[in-house]
Design a protein around this motif. Sequence first.
Motif: not given
Length: 175
Positions: A30-35, A39-41, A103-104, A109-115
């Motif tokens: 989860y921490a990795e996904a948040m990171k 980074a994408e943001e 990029q958006k 996609r990164a947010e989906e992974v985080v979730e």
Amino acid sequence: MGHMPKLPDYRLQTLFDMREKARKEAEDAYAEAMKAKLAEEKKLEEMKQELERMIQAREAKRLEYAERAAKGEYNVSQIQANHRHIDRMKEKEGAFKMEIEKQKDAIKRAEEVVEEKKQAMIEATQEFKALEKHKEKWAQEVKREMAIKEEDNLEDIAQTIFLRRMREAKEDEGG
């Protein structure tokens, strides 16, 4: 009451260790996904700033061309070339805007992974906590049983001492 003897082995200890490890791994994921999302943001913010710079550079060029044209510094073919240059700058901005949209999507996609990782972490934590509670109840129960046994032992010892003293007292009386 004396010190408690060591508790017996918890029969689900292997499962307990596995769930604890799974919880830790889920937290790390989860921490990795948040990171990764952050980074994408950050990349998106940098791209937006870059687009701003491109627009400002084009505006500055357009003003420069207009001022110099007003002073009569350019002939017709130079003015046409200047227009083409401004158009090319606009096209580059357009292409860059498409990159920003991509990029958006990367952020989505990164947010989906985080979730996903968050849900996995919540589940792993709940599974671990359930077993942790089971282990605590088990330990309390075992300690209670051990305490009862020790009390019984102490009562037996007390009774033995009492009876021995009674006997000794009788013998002393009887002589």
